[in-house]
Design an enzyme around this catalytic site. Structure first.
Site, PDB file in Angstrom:
ATOM      1  N   THR A 159      41.380  60.280  97.028  1.00  0.00           N
ATOM      2  CA  THR A 159      40.953  59.641  98.289  1.00  0.00           C
ATOM      3  C   THR A 159      40.036  60.572  99.081  1.00  0.00           C
ATOM      4  O   THR A 159      39.041  60.145  99.665  1.00  0.00           O
ATOM      5  CB  THR A 159      42.196  59.261  99.122  1.00  0.00           C
ATOM      6  OG1 THR A 159      42.936  58.304  98.383  1.00  0.00           O
ATOM      7  CG2 THR A 159      41.824  58.680 100.472  1.00  0.00           C
ATOM      8  N   GLU A 169      49.900  61.945 105.484  1.00  0.00           N
ATOM      9  CA  GLU A 169      48.663  61.402 104.915  1.00  0.00           C
ATOM     10  C   GLU A 169      47.477  62.320 105.217  1.00  0.00           C
ATOM     11  O   GLU A 169      46.612  62.552 104.378  1.00  0.00           O
ATOM     12  CB  GLU A 169      48.440  60.010 105.522  1.00  0.00           C
ATOM     13  CG  GLU A 169      47.591  59.079 104.725  1.00  0.00           C
ATOM     14  CD  GLU A 169      48.209  58.675 103.406  1.00  0.00           C
ATOM     15  OE1 GLU A 169      49.101  59.370 102.888  1.00  0.00           O
ATOM     16  OE2 GLU A 169      47.752  57.664 102.860  1.00  0.00           O
TER      17      GLU A 169
HETATM   18  N1  HSE Z   1      41.700  53.395 104.018  1.00  0.00           N
HETATM   19  C1  HSE Z   1      41.861  54.466 103.097  1.00  0.00           C
HETATM   20  C2  HSE Z   1      40.543  54.681 102.365  1.00  0.00           C
HETATM   21  C3  HSE Z   1      42.926  54.124 102.112  1.00  0.00           C
HETATM   22  O1  HSE Z   1      39.965  53.677 101.950  1.00  0.00           O
HETATM   23  O2  HSE Z   1      40.085  55.808 102.234  1.00  0.00           O
HETATM   24  C4  HSE Z   1      43.136  55.145 101.031  1.00  0.00           C
HETATM   25  O3  HSE Z   1      44.112  54.661 100.123  1.00  0.00           O
END
Ligand code: HSE
Length: 339
Positions: free
Chosen positions: A214, A161
């Protein structure tokens, strides 16, 4: 009466791979092959930025892993990505995570070939990279007969990730790996807790076909917050967790409010507030952004309402000339599975 599902609140133990020894029950011969599915996930669950997530039944990604006779990892095929993902094993999150895992158990002598079949859109806010990574890790663990708890794979999935989005958040990979609803109480040390949830809770997901990476969606979040907002946020997180434990769907819905991240990220999502109104009018319990977006999701008490919501939102998006994909699912308690 609603049934309690996965109500164990025990922390998932021994996440540190040094805590228990890997013992292989077999040495798979060249040509041995396995195919694994891992599910999409909804991270944040509105108020729980980086600490809450759950898995759904569909969509999800598939990995085919084959043992070869030459040490090292190759990626022979990626489908469904429109050529966006790297075939180079040093650059792909699946192979990099698998490599870290093999190093941790001293099995870099192994040769593996990976086929990755993307069955969900990239940059959708549905944990696309997480599903691929988890499928790869679960495949290698199964091939090697590593029968330790699946949670042992979490640190390697987090590394994937980190590579995919520049930040090692676990709220997609943990539910993709463990299934169900998951709380990441702490990152250092890693403390992950599986939460119960009311049976019969449905999730309606709509992915408006616009790209929100993201990495970018994290850059626009404010770094400082006001105390009054923090108070609102932790009240809601506590309310959501209470609702999950007591199966109080109204409380879950009331708690799905986010004063920290949604006000900023919603600008990246076409007609976010219009979609929220439509979903709530159609009977949603609560509504919000899935992960970093642009997907949105709603909880409902039944499948019919979930379908009504996906249809209403899709119709609206079509009206503003945006393609979309919809999914209706219960919460997936199983996590990855061998196909
Ligand atoms: N918690 C992460 C964000 C999840 O909101 O950036 C990304 O899918």
């Amino acid at each position: 009466m609603e049934q309690e599902v996965n109500a164990s609140a025990k922390p998932i133990e021994a996440l540190d791979s040094a805590n228990s020894q890997y013992q292989s029950t077999g040495n798979p011969s060249p040509g041995t092959e396995i195919k694994v599915f891992a599910p999409a996930t909804v991270a944040n669950v509105v108020c729980g930025f980086d600490v809450l997530g759950f898995a759904v039944n569909e969509p999800g990604d598939e990995v085919v892993m084959r043992v070869t006779d030459k040490p090292g990892i190759t990626i022979s095929k990626i489908t469904g990505d429109n050529g966006r993902l790297p075939l180079s094993p040093e650059k792909n999150t699946v192979s990099v995570s698998v490599q870290h895992y093999l190093e941790s158990i001293g099995r870099t002598d192994l040769g593996l070939d990976i086929e990755l079949h993307k069955k969900m859109p990239i940059g959708s806010g549905l944990g696309s990279s997480s599903a691929s990574t988890v499928a790869g890790l679960f495949a290698v663990k199964t091939l090697l007969g590593d029968d330790r708890d699946v949670a042992k794979l979490l640190p390697f999935a987090i590394k994937g990730e980190e590579m995919a989005c520049g930040h090692g958040h676990a709220d997609n990979v943990a539910p993709a790996l463990l299934g169900g609803f998951v709380l990441i109480r702490s990152y250092e040390p890693l403390d992950v807790i599986r939460l119960p949830h009311p049976a019969g809770l449905y999730c309606a997901i709509v992915f408006p076909d616009v790209d929100v990476p993201t990495r970018e969606a994290r850059k626009i979040i404010r770094n400082t917050i006001q105390m009054k907002d923090a108070v609102t946020q932790w009240g809601n997180i506590a309310g959501l967790i209470s609702g999950l434990y007591t199966h109080d769907i109204d409380l879950i819905g009331r708690s799905m409010q986010d004063v920290l991240v949604e006000p900023v990220r919603s600008i990246l999502i076409p007609d976010f507030y219009v979609m929220r109104d439509l979903a709530m009018q159609a009977g949603a319990v609560g509504f919000g952004i899935s992960g970093s977006g642009p997907s949105v999701f709603a909880f409902t008490r039944d499948e019919e309402t979930a379908l009504k919501i996906t249809q209403a939102l899709q119709q609206h998006l079509t009206g503003i000339k945006i393609n979309s994909h919809t999914y209706v699912s219960t919460i997936n308690d199983a996590g990855p599975r061998v196909l």
